[in-house]
Design a protein around this motif. Structure first.
Motif, short mmCIF file in Angstrom:
data_model
loop_
_atom_site.label_atom_id
_atom_site.label_comp_id
_atom_site.label_asym_id
_atom_site.label_seq_id
_atom_site.Cartn_x
_atom_site.Cartn_y
_atom_site.Cartn_z
N GLN A 13 68.08 40.44 15.10
CA GLN A 13 67.41 39.87 16.26
C GLN A 13 68.35 38.96 17.04
OE1 GLN A 13 63.82 37.95 14.83
NE2 GLN A 13 62.62 39.80 15.22
N PRO A 88 71.55 40.57 22.97
CA PRO A 88 71.39 42.02 23.17
C PRO A 88 72.63 42.67 23.80
CG PRO A 88 69.38 40.89 23.74
CD PRO A 88 70.41 39.82 23.44
N THR A 91 75.26 44.51 21.65
CA THR A 91 74.97 45.81 21.06
C THR A 91 76.06 46.81 21.43
OG1 THR A 91 72.59 45.46 21.05
CG2 THR A 91 73.35 47.74 21.05
N THR A 119 73.32 46.53 16.48
CA THR A 119 72.23 46.53 17.46
C THR A 119 71.54 45.18 17.41
OG1 THR A 119 71.90 48.91 17.16
CG2 THR A 119 70.12 47.66 18.22
N SER A 121 68.42 43.12 18.89
CA SER A 121 67.13 43.28 19.58
C SER A 121 66.71 41.97 20.23
CB SER A 121 66.07 43.75 18.60
OG SER A 121 65.86 42.77 17.60
#
Length: 122
Positions: A13, A88, A91, A119, A121
């Motif tokens: 996250q 983000p 990523t 990745t 999020s």
């Protein structure tokens, strides 16, 4: 020849942390500068961070400065990328690279790992 294998990627996250590892085998690891690059979908591969063969100098892209830390353990033939405060926009597929010198242009690095997905999020 130098063989490089990345590990430690995954899904996290925003605001979280990950530590990437790159294990090297082959020729003398301590003779090489090591770097991390990343490539997001539809974008060119870009420089993230690098460390000199001695470990005495480190270099960072402006976009990760203050959040990412590169380090190396020559006894383990491993280079690390500690990524904090992930966004983000971080990523991408992250690649480890080795060369006798530190340069920003990815096409000038001789040896590459296969890449690992990170990745972040929102």
């Amino acid at each position: 020849q130098v063989q490089l294998v990345e590990s430690g990627g995954g899904l996290v996250q925003a605001g979280g942390s990950l530590r990437l590892s790159c294990a090297a085998s082959g020729r003398t690891f301590s003779s090489y500068a090591m770097g991390w690059f990343r490539q997001a979908p539809g974008k060119e591969r870009e420089f993230v961070a690098a460390i000199s063969w001695s470990g005495g100098s480190t270099f960072y892209a402006d976009s990760v400065k203050g959040r990412f830390t590169i380090s190396r353990d020559d006894a383990k033939n491993t280079v690390y990328l500690l990524m904090n405060s992930l966004k983000p926009g971080d990523t991408a597929v992250y690649y480890c690279a080795a060369d006798i010198r530190v340069v920003a242009a990815p096409e000038l690095w001789d040896y590459w790992g296969q890449g690992i997905q990170v990745t972040v999020s929102s």
